[in-house]
Design a protein around this motif. Sequence first.
Motif, PDB file in Angstrom:
ATOM      1  N   ALA A 105      -0.659  -3.898  -5.520  1.00 49.15           N
ATOM      2  CA  ALA A 105      -0.159  -2.828  -5.136  1.00 49.15           C
ATOM      3  C   ALA A 105      -1.276  -1.252  -5.178  1.00 49.15           C
ATOM      4  N   PRO A 106      -1.558  -0.262  -5.338  1.00 52.49           N
ATOM      5  CA  PRO A 106      -2.199   0.887  -5.798  1.00 52.49           C
ATOM      6  C   PRO A 106      -1.708   0.944  -7.194  1.00 52.49           C
TER       7      PRO A 106
ATOM      8  N   ILE B  23       0.716  -1.762  -0.226  1.00 52.90           N
ATOM      9  CA  ILE B  23      -0.006  -0.093  -0.004  1.00 52.90           C
ATOM     10  C   ILE B  23       0.486   0.759   0.229  1.00 52.90           C
ATOM     11  N   ASN B  24       1.822   1.162   1.125  1.00 55.39           N
ATOM     12  CA  ASN B  24       2.547   1.947   1.045  1.00 55.39           C
ATOM     13  C   ASN B  24       4.442   1.892   1.703  1.00 55.39           C
ATOM     14  N   ALA B  25       4.114   1.438   1.853  1.00 51.23           N
ATOM     15  CA  ALA B  25       6.144   0.590   2.044  1.00 51.23           C
ATOM     16  C   ALA B  25       6.100   1.034   1.013  1.00 51.23           C
ATOM     17  N   PRO B  26       7.738   0.990   1.032  1.00 50.03           N
ATOM     18  CA  PRO B  26       8.439   0.663  -0.168  1.00 50.03           C
ATOM     19  C   PRO B  26       9.382  -0.605  -0.086  1.00 50.03           C
TER      20      PRO B  26
ATOM     21  N   HIS C  67       5.964   6.438  -2.364  1.00 47.29           N
ATOM     22  CA  HIS C  67       6.309   5.628  -2.499  1.00 47.29           C
ATOM     23  C   HIS C  67       7.793   5.201  -2.926  1.00 47.29           C
ATOM     24  N   TRP C  68       8.716   3.500  -3.320  1.00 44.33           N
ATOM     25  CA  TRP C  68       9.083   3.690  -3.694  1.00 44.33           C
ATOM     26  C   TRP C  68      10.718   4.538  -3.166  1.00 44.33           C
ATOM     27  N   GLU C  69      11.566   4.071  -2.679  1.00 43.30           N
ATOM     28  CA  GLU C  69      12.783   4.924  -2.481  1.00 43.30           C
ATOM     29  C   GLU C  69      13.545   4.464  -1.995  1.00 43.30           C
TER      30      GLU C  69
ATOM     31  N   SER D 271       4.904   4.895  -9.502  1.00 48.80           N
ATOM     32  CA  SER D 271       5.813   5.593  -9.228  1.00 48.80           C
ATOM     33  C   SER D 271       7.260   4.577  -8.668  1.00 48.80           C
ATOM     34  N   CYS D 272       7.174   3.524  -9.237  1.00 50.92           N
ATOM     35  CA  CYS D 272       8.246   2.723  -8.826  1.00 50.92           C
ATOM     36  C   CYS D 272       9.062   2.787  -9.846  1.00 50.92           C
TER      37      CYS D 272
END
Length: 321
Positions: A113-114, A79-82, A168-170, A120-121
């Motif tokens: 995932a959304p 959901i949110n976790a990178p 998003h992923w960082e 955003s990845c």
Amino acid sequence: MPIGRKFERDIDLLLAEEFMVNEQFAAWFLSRSRLSHEVGARVVDVDVSKATSEGESDLIVYYERGSGERVALFIEDKINAPLQPEQAKRYVSRAEALLAGGDLEAVDYVLCAPAAYIKSCPAGAIDEFTTRLSYEDLAEHFAAAGTSLRAQYRARFLREAACKHKTHWERQIDDATNAFWDAAYALASREYPILEMGKKTYTKNQTWITFRPRDFPTMPQKVEIHYKGDRGFVDLAFGSTSAHRMHTALRSKLPADMTLHQTGRSTSLRIEVPAYSIAAGWDAGRGAVTAGFAAAARLISFFREHRDELMAAAVASRSTS
């Protein structure tokens, strides 16, 4: 009353239940994956938060063919976790162990995932997840599946979870990893230009890298070099192929220290090398990296020398699994 806050665990359990009790959903989900040809396969088990020494899989869904053989979907739910460094690659490692042991005949890797999260990845971060299904896709399926309160609740739950995506992923960067790969890049440039190694920023503690010289094909089969330093091997990988069928065609031509392996949907021609870790530092890892680069250079030369035979065997062994 609606559940106000949605967590990834909630989605895991929702999907696990649907896979076990809703044959229509299980068949639809399979049809959206790279195992879509497994028509008629039925879900026989679901693992939730399955942990091994290689890490944890959010969901593993086991389908059984009429002949009794099993295939599986390895599902990562976000959901949110990178995504963590090497997280996608660890899914592949876990699946490869089951494939090598004969427990499974075929697998696919799915990121749920959304839609905004998937978009955003960064490029390359989710390549191993060969199927991506958004929460919005899932919600649409449930909404279209019927007018029952249950189906509509599932659709609404997933739409609301999709709206919770904010981050998003960082990429995690640290000086020690960059210093290690700066030294490795200098070594490759000086002694192994055949690798055509580019200089870039790596994720913290990253030990898996890919080389693809400019003359390596992407069609009809994609060919790359995968150096998995912490595992201790270098692979010449042919996408969407069967190792068994390639071995039949090539076994008499392979050097004694090169072996063929099924790695997910690819066939890998492998050379084993010493393993290393970023944490130990460049001085400790220099010898292992040198051996890895030398093995990668050998595989590149081997491919160029036997290109026609290797590509013919790869094309003839194309895998639909």
